[in-house]
Design an enzyme around this catalytic site. Structure first.
Site, PDB file in Angstrom:
ATOM      1  N   HIS A  26      34.805  45.967  31.926  1.00 34.03           N
ATOM      2  CA  HIS A  26      34.310  46.038  33.310  1.00 34.03           C
ATOM      3  C   HIS A  26      35.336  46.731  34.199  1.00 34.03           C
ATOM      4  O   HIS A  26      36.089  46.066  34.932  1.00 34.03           O
ATOM      5  CB  HIS A  26      34.025  44.627  33.840  1.00 34.03           C
TER       6      HIS A  26
ATOM      7  N   CYS B  46      29.424  47.593  30.198  1.00 33.20           N
ATOM      8  CA  CYS B  46      29.065  46.303  29.588  1.00 33.20           C
ATOM      9  C   CYS B  46      27.625  46.346  29.052  1.00 33.20           C
ATOM     10  O   CYS B  46      27.363  47.031  28.084  1.00 33.20           O
ATOM     11  CB  CYS B  46      29.300  45.143  30.538  1.00 33.20           C
TER      12      CYS B  46
ATOM     13  N   GLU C 101      35.044  48.130  36.956  1.00 29.15           N
ATOM     14  CA  GLU C 101      34.880  47.864  38.395  1.00 29.15           C
ATOM     15  C   GLU C 101      35.722  46.675  38.828  1.00 29.15           C
ATOM     16  O   GLU C 101      36.030  46.528  40.009  1.00 29.15           O
ATOM     17  CB  GLU C 101      33.388  47.688  38.750  1.00 29.15           C
TER      18      GLU C 101
END
Ligand SMILES: [Mn+2]
Length: 240
Positions: free
Chosen positions: A206, A102, A208
């Site tokens: 993202h 990001c 994660e």
């Protein structure tokens, strides 16, 4: 830098636990470097690390890529910019693997001489909604089309993948030495990589938030940690 909203105002450094969990899940040891704006402190910490993960966060100051602040540019953390640019310069010098996520892809691009769109809505008004995963960050909202033959395609073993999207800025001019290796359907850059390097790569989504529901993203963290271990091994062959 976070300024809390309680009865006492505490300035603090913080990071989503998910980045740490993703790195640990593939055998890495996550350590955090605060965005103090003191290059010596950041580089002292980096000397103990094997890879650099640049995380999400506020906007990069446009002066860092030669522009004035335009309408749509949001919150800026100058100390964090300075910290991360010092880290990127050192990783560029020593060849340490870098994964940008990001803001991290944006910072990576700026650190190597590229530019950003300061606000997708203002500068590419016909684009998709790239904040479509707000407020549920793990909800995917558009696709990324990945270049065949890119490192990203190799790591994810696919040429198209659904992504979450929580950004309002994006890579504009890709940094020298890098290529855009994934795009959204509207042409917005969703990944960049340096194909002359084993792992110097950024993604605009993202992962994660996605690795538990889509294990392909865990493979990306796995490839990063593996590259970091290989890099460390190459630094001190006598230790092997
Ligand atoms: Mn997007």
């Amino acid at each position: 830098l976070i300024l809390s909203e309680g009865s006492v105002q505490w300035e603090r450094y913080g990071l989503s636990a998910l980045y740490c969990q993703a790195v640990a899940e593939v055998g890495g040891v996550p350590l955090l470097i605060p965005g103090l704006g003191i290059a010596e402190a950041a580089l002292g910490a980096l000397a103990h690390l094997d890879g650099l993960l640049l995380t999400g966060g506020p906007d990069v100051h446009p002066a860092r890529y030669g522009q004035g602040v335009r309408p749509g540019c949001e919150r800026i953390d100058g100390a964090r910019d300075a910290t991360e640019l010092a880290l990127i310069a050192e990783a560029r010098r020593n060849g340490m693997p870098v994964l940008g996520i990001c803001r991290g892809i944006q910072m990576l691009n700026v650190g190597f001489g590229g530019t950003l769109l300061q606000d997708i809505g203002q500068e590419r008004p016909s684009s998709l909604d790239h904040r479509g995963s707000v407020p549920v960050a793990a909800r995917t909202c558009h696709e990324a089309r990945i270049d065949q033959g890119s490192r990203l395609a190799t790591f994810l073993e696919t040429s198209t993948i659904p992504v979450n999207s929580l950004h309002h800025q994006a890579v504009d001019t890709v940094a020298p030495g890098f290529v855009a290796s994934a795009h959204a359907a509207d042409g917005i850059v969703e990944a960049i990589e340096d194909r002359m390097h084993p792992f110097r790569l950024g993604v605009q989504c993202h992962p994660e938030h996605l690795f538990r529901q889509d294990p392909r993203w865990l493979s990306l963290f796995g490839a990063f940690v593996k590259a970091a271990a290989a890099w460390r091994a190459a630094q001190s062959p006598a230790m092997q």
